[in-house]
Design a protein around this motif. Structure first.
Motif, mmCIF file in Angstrom:
data_model
loop_
_atom_site.group_PDB
_atom_site.id
_atom_site.type_symbol
_atom_site.label_atom_id
_atom_site.label_comp_id
_atom_site.label_asym_id
_atom_site.label_seq_id
_atom_site.Cartn_x
_atom_site.Cartn_y
_atom_site.Cartn_z
ATOM 1 N N HIS A 159 1.098 -1.671 -0.045
ATOM 2 C CA HIS A 159 0.212 0.014 -0.387
ATOM 3 C C HIS A 159 0.791 1.001 0.219
ATOM 4 C CE1 HIS A 159 -4.199 -1.670 1.152
ATOM 5 N NE2 HIS A 159 -3.531 -2.685 0.637
ATOM 6 N N HIS A 160 1.086 1.781 -1.036
ATOM 7 C CA HIS A 160 2.414 2.704 -1.905
ATOM 8 C C HIS A 160 1.861 3.753 -1.354
ATOM 9 C CE1 HIS A 160 5.452 5.659 -2.997
ATOM 10 N NE2 HIS A 160 6.279 4.211 -3.427
ATOM 11 N N PRO A 161 2.191 4.711 -0.560
ATOM 12 C CA PRO A 161 1.822 6.065 0.077
ATOM 13 C C PRO A 161 0.859 6.944 -1.323
ATOM 14 C CG PRO A 161 3.850 5.914 0.582
ATOM 15 C CD PRO A 161 3.725 4.993 0.243
ATOM 16 N N THR A 162 1.747 6.794 -2.061
ATOM 17 C CA THR A 162 1.504 7.616 -3.452
ATOM 18 C C THR A 162 1.361 6.952 -5.165
ATOM 19 O OG1 THR A 162 4.071 8.007 -4.572
ATOM 20 C CG2 THR A 162 2.614 9.743 -3.309
ATOM 21 N N ARG A 163 2.049 5.309 -5.028
ATOM 22 C CA ARG A 163 1.479 4.683 -6.399
ATOM 23 C C ARG A 163 0.694 3.589 -6.238
ATOM 24 N NH1 ARG A 163 6.235 4.294 -9.042
ATOM 25 N NH2 ARG A 163 7.551 5.493 -8.747
ATOM 26 N N GLY A 164 -0.109 3.862 -5.292
ATOM 27 C CA GLY A 164 -1.330 3.295 -4.635
ATOM 28 C C GLY A 164 -1.277 1.751 -4.366
ATOM 29 N N VAL A 165 -1.904 0.374 -4.226
ATOM 30 C CA VAL A 165 -1.379 -0.699 -4.040
ATOM 31 C C VAL A 165 -0.658 -1.422 -5.096
ATOM 32 C CG1 VAL A 165 -2.483 -2.802 -3.482
ATOM 33 C CG2 VAL A 165 -3.841 -1.137 -3.006
ATOM 34 N N LEU A 166 0.553 -1.967 -4.831
ATOM 35 C CA LEU A 166 0.984 -2.202 -5.894
ATOM 36 C C LEU A 166 1.235 -3.701 -5.248
ATOM 37 C CD1 LEU A 166 3.950 0.071 -5.876
ATOM 38 C CD2 LEU A 166 1.938 0.087 -7.442
ATOM 39 N N GLY A 167 1.393 -4.671 -6.926
ATOM 40 C CA GLY A 167 1.508 -6.176 -6.660
ATOM 41 C C GLY A 167 2.965 -7.002 -6.963
ATOM 42 N N PRO A 168 2.878 -8.549 -6.194
ATOM 43 C CA PRO A 168 4.522 -8.560 -5.646
ATOM 44 C C PRO A 168 5.527 -8.324 -6.916
ATOM 45 C CG PRO A 168 2.657 -10.521 -6.246
ATOM 46 C CD PRO A 168 2.225 -9.286 -6.323
ATOM 47 N N ALA A 169 5.154 -8.333 -7.934
ATOM 48 C CA ALA A 169 6.015 -8.208 -9.055
ATOM 49 C C ALA A 169 6.669 -7.169 -9.403
ATOM 50 C CB ALA A 169 5.708 -8.358 -10.375
ATOM 51 N N SER A 170 6.234 -5.952 -8.436
ATOM 52 C CA SER A 170 7.107 -4.281 -8.458
ATOM 53 C C SER A 170 8.153 -4.513 -6.820
ATOM 54 C CB SER A 170 5.256 -4.078 -7.894
ATOM 55 O OG SER A 170 4.906 -3.903 -6.893
ATOM 56 N N PHE A 171 7.846 -5.832 -5.979
ATOM 57 C CA PHE A 171 9.112 -5.353 -5.076
ATOM 58 C C PHE A 171 9.664 -6.708 -4.730
ATOM 59 C CE2 PHE A 171 4.822 -6.028 -3.379
ATOM 60 C CZ PHE A 171 4.462 -6.843 -2.273
ATOM 61 N N ILE A 172 8.757 -8.242 -5.139
ATOM 62 C CA ILE A 172 9.481 -9.271 -4.580
ATOM 63 C C ILE A 172 10.977 -9.390 -5.680
ATOM 64 C CG2 ILE A 172 9.122 -11.601 -4.675
ATOM 65 C CD1 ILE A 172 7.377 -10.697 -2.191
ATOM 66 N N PRO A 173 11.286 -8.884 -6.489
ATOM 67 C CA PRO A 173 12.724 -9.488 -7.094
ATOM 68 C C PRO A 173 13.563 -8.325 -6.701
ATOM 69 C CG PRO A 173 10.923 -9.181 -9.266
ATOM 70 C CD PRO A 173 10.386 -9.092 -7.409
ATOM 71 N N LEU A 174 12.965 -7.439 -6.472
ATOM 72 C CA LEU A 174 14.232 -6.631 -5.736
ATOM 73 C C LEU A 174 14.679 -6.824 -4.052
ATOM 74 C CD1 LEU A 174 14.579 -2.431 -5.486
ATOM 75 C CD2 LEU A 174 14.868 -3.824 -3.524
ATOM 76 N N MET A 175 13.347 -7.809 -3.218
ATOM 77 C CA MET A 175 13.654 -7.646 -2.261
ATOM 78 C C MET A 175 14.685 -9.064 -1.749
ATOM 79 S SD MET A 175 10.124 -6.967 0.282
ATOM 80 C CE MET A 175 9.221 -5.670 0.982
ATOM 81 N N ARG A 232 16.483 -9.584 -4.259
ATOM 82 C CA ARG A 232 18.148 -9.989 -4.372
ATOM 83 C C ARG A 232 18.901 -9.082 -3.419
ATOM 84 N NH1 ARG A 232 16.339 -7.148 -8.652
ATOM 85 N NH2 ARG A 232 15.913 -5.144 -8.371
ATOM 86 N N LYS A 233 18.197 -7.845 -2.023
ATOM 87 C CA LYS A 233 18.369 -6.730 -0.974
ATOM 88 C C LYS A 233 18.645 -7.599 0.209
ATOM 89 C CE LYS A 233 19.581 -3.593 -3.038
ATOM 90 N NZ LYS A 233 21.479 -2.512 -3.108
ATOM 91 N N GLN A 234 17.667 -9.352 -0.564
ATOM 92 C CA GLN A 234 18.079 -10.483 0.888
ATOM 93 C C GLN A 234 17.013 -9.805 2.141
ATOM 94 O OE1 GLN A 234 21.794 -11.655 2.389
ATOM 95 N NE2 GLN A 234 22.061 -13.133 0.025
ATOM 96 N N LEU A 258 9.587 -9.630 5.414
ATOM 97 C CA LEU A 258 8.474 -9.510 4.449
ATOM 98 C C LEU A 258 7.246 -10.288 5.377
ATOM 99 C CD1 LEU A 258 6.208 -8.029 2.729
ATOM 100 C CD2 LEU A 258 7.379 -9.966 0.587
ATOM 101 N N LEU A 259 8.236 -11.549 4.933
ATOM 102 C CA LEU A 259 7.174 -12.374 5.501
ATOM 103 C C LEU A 259 7.012 -12.546 7.001
ATOM 104 C CD1 LEU A 259 6.613 -15.912 5.032
ATOM 105 C CD2 LEU A 259 8.592 -16.758 6.560
ATOM 106 N N PHE A 260 8.320 -12.048 8.297
ATOM 107 C CA PHE A 260 8.369 -11.996 8.894
ATOM 108 C C PHE A 260 6.742 -10.708 9.720
ATOM 109 C CE2 PHE A 260 12.222 -13.128 10.169
ATOM 110 C CZ PHE A 260 11.800 -14.257 9.943
ATOM 111 N N GLU A 261 6.799 -9.622 8.768
ATOM 112 C CA GLU A 261 5.299 -9.117 8.669
ATOM 113 C C GLU A 261 4.153 -9.429 8.349
ATOM 114 O OE1 GLU A 261 3.166 -5.713 9.595
ATOM 115 O OE2 GLU A 261 5.597 -5.935 10.017
#
Length: 263
Positions: free
Chosen positions: A41-57, A59-61, A66-69
């Motif tokens: 639930h991005h404050p300016t981009r709205g609701v984003l699906g996993p494709a927009s953040f899972i690959p980066l997460m 890579r950054k480990q 995310l799982l614990f949250e």
């Protein structure tokens, strides 16, 4: 696309929310478990699906954070429903890459031991995000299973070494990839593969969940082949935690009425 600083800020401000997609009985529509998925639930981009953040997460480990949250949000719902007399199993995604780090299991164990319900009500769906060290993964999967949770092999039939890992690791459930459901009505060997997957799960004493069910025709065909549990838009799209309680009661009644009408 959001950058690393934005994702990290989102984790810090707890902008990642748990969405639930039911696993349902193909015959009755009853829901005993849900898969917990992430939406941002991005404050300016709205609701984003996993494709927009899972690959980066990945890579950054940051997938552990995310799982614990999601685990915290899901368990809070599970406890609330339990106190109201409803038992609801939860399933969470864990990648093989996460299992490469032994500290991940330690962190997960610390959180799970605080849970006052049987850990068998929690399932971890193992996703194959690339080739990996089989022996190391098996050791970590055994450690995870020994905590008392259930293990599910996600997207069965599309991974790097699914059959080998199925023989070596203590899985309780197989999730058949939605690709097979998509082509269920077309000429080819898809129906045969589904039948053999169902037979394999039964012979191994595992449950099987068929993913990607979107139509009545797919549901009926799978029922005829002996499938019992499914997941897909035919039952429901992923929904916020706040919506699940009312949805479960209403949809179960609607599904029963539809099933009687189809007979």
């Amino acid at each position: 696309m959001p950058d690393a600083d934005d994702v990290l800020r989102g984790l810090w401000h707890r902008e990642f929310r748990a969405y639930l997609q039911p696993k349902f009985d193909l015959r009755t529509g009853k829901v005993d478990a849900v898969e917990v998925l992430a939406r941002w639930h991005h404050p300016t981009r709205g609701v984003l699906g996993p494709a927009s953040f899972i690959p980066l997460m990945a890579r950054k480990q940051w997938l552990d954070e995310l799982l614990f949250e999601l685990l915290e949000q899901g368990i809070a719902l599970q406890l609330k429903l339990h106190d109201q007399g409803t038992l609801l199993g939860l399933a969470f995604n864990v990648s093989l890459g996460q299992l490469q780090n032994s500290l991940f299991i330690d962190g997960l164990k610390t959180r799970l031991l605080r849970h006052r319900l049987p850990l068998s009500m929690l399932t971890f769906e193992i996703t194959e995000d690339g080739p990996s060290d089989v022996s190391g993964c098996v050791e970590q999967l055994n450690r995870l299973s020994n905590l008392g949770v259930r293990l599910s092999m996600d997207d069965f039939g599309t991974g790097y070494s699914s059959l080998l890992r199925l023989c070596q690791s203590p899985f309780h459930e197989i999730k058949l990839a939605g690709d097979f459901t998509l082509f269920l009505g077309r000429p080819g060997r898809y129906r045969l593969v589904i039948r053999h997957a169902l037979a394999l799960a039964e012979d191994l004493g595992m449950s099987l969940v068929v993913e990607g069910i979107e139509t009545v025709e797919q549901r009926d065909s799978l029922l005829q082949m002996g499938a019992r549990v499914g997941q897909g838009f035919f039952c429901a799209q992923p929904m916020l935690i706040d919506a699940i309680e009312g949805w479960m009661c209403k949809t179960y009644r609607d599904f029963r009425a539809q099933s009687r009408a189809d007979v």
